[in-house]
Scaffold this motif. Structure first.
Motif, PDB file in Angstrom:
ATOM      1  N   ILE A 349      45.849  -4.263   0.986  1.00  0.00           N
ATOM      2  CA  ILE A 349      46.574  -3.171   1.657  1.00  0.00           C
ATOM      3  C   ILE A 349      45.627  -1.994   1.845  1.00  0.00           C
ATOM      4  O   ILE A 349      44.924  -1.594   0.911  1.00  0.00           O
ATOM      5  CB  ILE A 349      47.771  -2.684   0.788  1.00  0.00           C
ATOM      6  N   ARG A 350      45.630  -1.432   3.050  1.00  0.00           N
ATOM      7  CA  ARG A 350      44.821  -0.227   3.293  1.00  0.00           C
ATOM      8  C   ARG A 350      45.703   0.994   3.049  1.00  0.00           C
ATOM      9  O   ARG A 350      46.774   1.123   3.643  1.00  0.00           O
ATOM     10  CB  ARG A 350      44.308  -0.241   4.732  1.00  0.00           C
ATOM     11  N   LEU A 351      45.257   1.863   2.173  1.00  0.00           N
ATOM     12  CA  LEU A 351      46.058   3.040   1.815  1.00  0.00           C
ATOM     13  C   LEU A 351      45.606   4.228   2.663  1.00  0.00           C
ATOM     14  O   LEU A 351      44.737   5.000   2.286  1.00  0.00           O
ATOM     15  CB  LEU A 351      45.912   3.346   0.322  1.00  0.00           C
ATOM     16  N   SER A 352      46.234   4.343   3.839  1.00  0.00           N
ATOM     17  CA  SER A 352      45.722   5.309   4.821  1.00  0.00           C
ATOM     18  C   SER A 352      46.360   6.685   4.744  1.00  0.00           C
ATOM     19  O   SER A 352      45.820   7.642   5.245  1.00  0.00           O
ATOM     20  CB  SER A 352      45.903   4.745   6.228  1.00  0.00           C
ATOM     21  N   ARG A 353      47.567   6.808   4.126  1.00  0.00           N
ATOM     22  CA  ARG A 353      48.198   8.128   4.115  1.00  0.00           C
ATOM     23  C   ARG A 353      48.591   8.568   2.706  1.00  0.00           C
ATOM     24  O   ARG A 353      49.758   8.852   2.440  1.00  0.00           O
ATOM     25  CB  ARG A 353      49.432   8.127   5.021  1.00  0.00           C
ATOM     26  N   PRO A 354      47.617   8.603   1.800  1.00  0.00           N
ATOM     27  CA  PRO A 354      47.987   9.029   0.437  1.00  0.00           C
ATOM     28  C   PRO A 354      48.325  10.513   0.432  1.00  0.00           C
ATOM     29  O   PRO A 354      47.735  11.294   1.173  1.00  0.00           O
ATOM     30  CB  PRO A 354      46.714   8.759  -0.365  1.00  0.00           C
ATOM     31  N   GLN A 355      49.290  10.880  -0.420  1.00  0.00           N
ATOM     32  CA  GLN A 355      49.717  12.276  -0.445  1.00  0.00           C
ATOM     33  C   GLN A 355      49.698  12.810  -1.858  1.00  0.00           C
ATOM     34  O   GLN A 355      49.924  12.081  -2.815  1.00  0.00           O
ATOM     35  CB  GLN A 355      51.155  12.395   0.090  1.00  0.00           C
ATOM     36  N   LYS A 356      49.427  14.102  -1.949  1.00  0.00           N
ATOM     37  CA  LYS A 356      49.614  14.805  -3.223  1.00  0.00           C
ATOM     38  C   LYS A 356      50.927  15.534  -3.041  1.00  0.00           C
ATOM     39  O   LYS A 356      51.143  16.184  -2.026  1.00  0.00           O
ATOM     40  CB  LYS A 356      48.466  15.788  -3.443  1.00  0.00           C
ATOM     41  N   LEU A 357      51.831  15.389  -3.996  1.00  0.00           N
ATOM     42  CA  LEU A 357      53.163  15.977  -3.815  1.00  0.00           C
ATOM     43  C   LEU A 357      53.360  17.165  -4.714  1.00  0.00           C
ATOM     44  O   LEU A 357      52.897  17.186  -5.844  1.00  0.00           O
ATOM     45  CB  LEU A 357      54.230  14.918  -4.091  1.00  0.00           C
ATOM     46  N   PHE A 358      54.065  18.136  -4.168  1.00  0.00           N
ATOM     47  CA  PHE A 358      54.382  19.322  -4.966  1.00  0.00           C
ATOM     48  C   PHE A 358      55.795  19.701  -4.578  1.00  0.00           C
ATOM     49  O   PHE A 358      56.015  20.357  -3.568  1.00  0.00           O
ATOM     50  CB  PHE A 358      53.401  20.447  -4.633  1.00  0.00           C
ATOM     51  N   GLY A 359      56.784  19.188  -5.349  1.00  0.00           N
ATOM     52  CA  GLY A 359      58.171  19.347  -4.912  1.00  0.00           C
ATOM     53  C   GLY A 359      58.298  18.633  -3.580  1.00  0.00           C
ATOM     54  O   GLY A 359      57.972  17.466  -3.457  1.00  0.00           O
ATOM     55  N   GLN A 360      58.716  19.359  -2.534  1.00  0.00           N
ATOM     56  CA  GLN A 360      58.845  18.722  -1.220  1.00  0.00           C
ATOM     57  C   GLN A 360      57.603  18.889  -0.363  1.00  0.00           C
ATOM     58  O   GLN A 360      57.526  18.364   0.728  1.00  0.00           O
ATOM     59  CB  GLN A 360      60.047  19.325  -0.490  1.00  0.00           C
ATOM     60  N   ASP A 361      56.632  19.677  -0.846  1.00  0.00           N
ATOM     61  CA  ASP A 361      55.438  19.902  -0.037  1.00  0.00           C
ATOM     62  C   ASP A 361      54.449  18.770  -0.239  1.00  0.00           C
ATOM     63  O   ASP A 361      54.312  18.245  -1.328  1.00  0.00           O
ATOM     64  CB  ASP A 361      54.776  21.234  -0.438  1.00  0.00           C
ATOM     65  N   ARG A 362      53.735  18.432   0.834  1.00  0.00           N
ATOM     66  CA  ARG A 362      52.734  17.358   0.734  1.00  0.00           C
ATOM     67  C   ARG A 362      51.379  17.874   1.194  1.00  0.00           C
ATOM     68  O   ARG A 362      51.300  18.743   2.036  1.00  0.00           O
ATOM     69  CB  ARG A 362      53.044  16.169   1.649  1.00  0.00           C
ATOM     70  N   ALA A 363      50.336  17.247   0.685  1.00  0.00           N
ATOM     71  CA  ALA A 363      48.995  17.470   1.216  1.00  0.00           C
ATOM     72  C   ALA A 363      48.311  16.117   1.159  1.00  0.00           C
ATOM     73  O   ALA A 363      48.560  15.330   0.246  1.00  0.00           O
ATOM     74  CB  ALA A 363      48.256  18.475   0.337  1.00  0.00           C
ATOM     75  N   VAL A 364      47.461  15.830   2.136  1.00  0.00           N
ATOM     76  CA  VAL A 364      46.775  14.537   2.130  1.00  0.00           C
ATOM     77  C   VAL A 364      45.727  14.550   1.030  1.00  0.00           C
ATOM     78  O   VAL A 364      45.015  15.522   0.832  1.00  0.00           O
ATOM     79  CB  VAL A 364      46.129  14.259   3.506  1.00  0.00           C
ATOM     80  N   VAL A 365      45.659  13.457   0.280  1.00  0.00           N
ATOM     81  CA  VAL A 365      44.714  13.347  -0.831  1.00  0.00           C
ATOM     82  C   VAL A 365      43.432  12.689  -0.325  1.00  0.00           C
ATOM     83  O   VAL A 365      43.485  11.643   0.316  1.00  0.00           O
ATOM     84  CB  VAL A 365      45.325  12.455  -1.942  1.00  0.00           C
ATOM     85  N   GLU A 366      42.302  13.316  -0.608  1.00  0.00           N
ATOM     86  CA  GLU A 366      41.015  12.705  -0.243  1.00  0.00           C
ATOM     87  C   GLU A 366      40.580  11.752  -1.358  1.00  0.00           C
ATOM     88  O   GLU A 366      40.078  10.676  -1.106  1.00  0.00           O
ATOM     89  CB  GLU A 366      39.945  13.789  -0.050  1.00  0.00           C
ATOM     90  N   ASP A 367      40.757  12.200  -2.608  1.00  0.00           N
ATOM     91  CA  ASP A 367      40.428  11.327  -3.731  1.00  0.00           C
ATOM     92  C   ASP A 367      41.298  11.695  -4.933  1.00  0.00           C
ATOM     93  O   ASP A 367      41.927  12.751  -4.963  1.00  0.00           O
ATOM     94  CB  ASP A 367      38.932  11.386  -4.089  1.00  0.00           C
ATOM     95  N   ALA A 368      41.373  10.788  -5.898  1.00  0.00           N
ATOM     96  CA  ALA A 368      42.183  11.030  -7.104  1.00  0.00           C
ATOM     97  C   ALA A 368      41.551  10.254  -8.254  1.00  0.00           C
ATOM     98  O   ALA A 368      40.831   9.273  -8.036  1.00  0.00           O
ATOM     99  CB  ALA A 368      43.620  10.588  -6.878  1.00  0.00           C
ATOM    100  N   TYR A 369      41.847  10.717  -9.464  1.00  0.00           N
ATOM    101  CA  TYR A 369      41.200  10.160 -10.659  1.00  0.00           C
ATOM    102  C   TYR A 369      42.247   9.790 -11.709  1.00  0.00           C
ATOM    103  O   TYR A 369      43.404  10.188 -11.606  1.00  0.00           O
ATOM    104  CB  TYR A 369      40.221  11.195 -11.221  1.00  0.00           C
ATOM    105  N   PRO A 370      41.834   9.050 -12.765  1.00  0.00           N
ATOM    106  CA  PRO A 370      42.795   8.671 -13.813  1.00  0.00           C
ATOM    107  C   PRO A 370      43.574   9.881 -14.336  1.00  0.00           C
ATOM    108  O   PRO A 370      43.008  10.938 -14.578  1.00  0.00           O
ATOM    109  CB  PRO A 370      41.899   8.074 -14.907  1.00  0.00           C
ATOM    110  N   GLY A 371      44.890   9.694 -14.471  1.00  0.00           N
ATOM    111  CA  GLY A 371      45.771  10.784 -14.895  1.00  0.00           C
ATOM    112  C   GLY A 371      46.488  11.418 -13.714  1.00  0.00           C
ATOM    113  O   GLY A 371      47.540  12.018 -13.871  1.00  0.00           O
TER     114      GLY A 371
END
Length: 548
Positions: A349-371
């Protein structure tokens, strides 16, 4: 989080180690009304993630809190869904997993705790330990999650601090260690003494919703006696000396093993003690840890990305009718547009639209780490407990379902709305909003909703109407206990006809027996001692659920 370019394996290991070291991930567990949403908001306030905190009330026109977004939550002033709030504080990245505060949603809280490395147990100083807190504590104990205790509402009349500590020890079998000690309580609450630095933090009441100003003095500072009444200060010092003689030592290894709980006193509503708590918590909390999998323990510094789905949520944004899968990153570095393997189906699966969520607000995630927790657009391919990975195959332990206590037929009185009814039921089951059972007679197509509390059923009805345009009718069933059969249908067939219970299928086509009460359950156990029953559903792997 930045999308910095990594060129060599050595660089990547260094970046990964530094990111893991910087991260703290935790969930808050409490009884309803202990002040969880208020504490959450104040932590965000200190992290600079919001400018002003708004107290949650079911009525009135106060500002609605960032972490509660569903319409029903706003109407009732309770937290039903769990959201993820990520913010930075000093040089630390904090992932706060917000859990439902209502007791009918303990299953959702359990799933969220599966993604947490630490838990903050919030207590009301006047009420002490309450039923929901005890229930959630048991879940933390099962998972050996470190627990930090924040005793809230010290600015209101409450119980004696020593009594509260004693209750934690005697009732939970958890050793408390007071990191700070209150000077007075209720109207006479003057601040706290840090037991480690022997520093006194005095507070002045802040304007509602703003950060409180803090004044720090040494316990030996003569000016202190001019600012605080002698009898309040002397009593606090006397109690602290008692703890030094009789209490345990602060042992971080015992904290991380879930055997000792650091205790903090304060008041989230008026900002007493929130910053000292946050500072000490970040110092003592467990960093992202290795997780159990089919391949043994997976270290967060393992090179390949891996993570698991712990929550699904439909229609977070009603305008887009979207579905989001929340994934806890367990190892390696996640990058936008990366292709991962789906352990259950074997698909790439290609994960093309990952999001960082903050309540209802979203921002696209460029990278993420353990935790970290990322939100993935879910077109129906993810289930709770699914593992995603890169490199050699790894599959994390699934998240079990607990025995429901309330059962109702869900009737759709309007046949022309069946398509939307089916879509809503399937999506809400996928989300884990409620357990869905089916009659063994396939001509009976209406699903059975099974839940821990009545409010869960009401939320499903509310969401079917508001999000899918379907009005439904609930028809209660006279059962209170559910048990899965170890060995499945074959074992049930061996028993033959059984009385005083009803056999149904769960969403994975496994037999579940429903009983009117514990007495009927015990009767069956006596009649058929060889039949093995379980109050927790077996963990599913590699099986597609039944759709309505």
């Amino acid at each position: 989080m930045s999308g910095s370019q990594v060129t060599t394996d050595g660089d990547l290991t260094e970046v990964l180690a530094s990111a893991v070291d910087r991260r703290r991930n935790f969930a808050i567990i409490s009884h309803p009304d202990a002040g969880k949403t208020t504490l959450t908001e104040k932590l965000l306030l200190y992290g600079g993630a919001i400018q002003q905190a708004g107290a949650v009330k079911a009525r009135g026109e106060q500002r609605k809190v960032t972490s509660d977004w569903m319409e029903l939550e706003k109407q009732r002033g309770i937290s039903i869904t769990s959201t993820v709030l990520q913010f930075d504080y000093d040089s630390t990245t904090i992932n706060l997993l917000d859990t439902p505060g209502h007791q009918d949603f303990s299953e959702d809280t359990y799933r969220t705790l599966a993604a947490a490395d630490n838990a903050v147990m919030l207590e009301d100083a006047a009420k002490g330990l309450e039923p929901q807190t005890r229930k959630l504590f048991e879940v933390c104990r099962m998972r050996q999650i470190p627990i930090f205790t924040f005793i809230n509402k010290m600015d209101r009349p409450g119980r004696e601090p020593l009594t509260l500590l004693d209750e934690i020890e005697s009732e939970l079998g958890l050793t408390p260690w007071a990191v700070n000690w209150p000077i007075g309580s209720g109207e006479q609450f003057r601040g706290v003494i840090d037991r480690r630095s022997r520093e006194v933090v005095l507070f002045t009441r802040a304007e509602r919703g703003k950060q409180a100003s803090e004044q720090r003095l040494s316990l030996e500072d003569p000016e202190l006696r001019e600012l605080v009444e002698a009898e309040l200060l002397d009593l606090a010092i006397e109690e602290m000396e008692l703890l030094d003689v009789a209490g345990a030592e602060l042992d971080i290894e015992m904290v991380h093993a879930g055997e000792l709980t650091p205790v903090f006193f304060g008041s989230a509503m008026t900002n007493f003690g929130v910053r000292p708590f946050l500072d000490a918590f970040l110092e003592m909390a467990q960093r992202p840890i290795a997780r159990s999998s089919s391949d043994g323990l997976v270290d967060p510094l393992r090179e390949g990305f891996s993570g698991f789905v712990f929550k699904l949520q439909a229609n977070m944004d009603p305008r887009h009718r979207d579905r989001v899968a929340f994934v806890r990153v367990c190892s390696g570095r996640f990058e936008k547009d990366m292709t991962v393997k789906h352990a259950r189906t074997g698909k790439a699966i290609r994960l093309s639209r990952p999001q960082k969520l903050f309540g209802q607000d979203r921002a696209v995630v460029e990278d993420a780490y353990p935790g970290d927790v990322i939100g993935l657009n879910n077109p129906g391919m993810f289930s709770i407990g699914d593992t995603l990975y890169v490199g050699s195959k790894v599959e994390y332990e699934g998240i079990p379902c607990f025995s429901p206590e309330i059962f109702s037929w869900l009737r759709n009185p309007n046949p022309s709305a069946f398509k939307n009814f089916r879509k809503g039921v399937n999506e809400l089951r996928e989300e884990g909003a409620v357990q869905i059972l089916y009659d063994t007679d396939e001509s009976k197509r209406d699903p059975i909703l099974a839940a821990v509390g009545q409010l869960q059923l009401e939320v499903v009805q509310h969401r079917l109407e508001n999000e899918y345009g379907v009005e439904t009718r609930l028809e209660p069933m006279a059962f209170q206990v559910a048990r899965w059969i170890n060995g499945g249908w074959t074992e049930l067939d061996k028993v033959g006809r059984i009385f005083n219970c009803k056999a149904v299928r769960d969403a994975w086509n496994r037999p579940v027996l429903l009983f009117k009460n514990e007495w009927n359950l015990n009767q069956l156990k006596e009649d058929h001692p060889d039949l093995e029953l379980s109050s927790v559903a077996p963990v599913v792997s590699g099986v597609e659920p039944i759709s309505l």
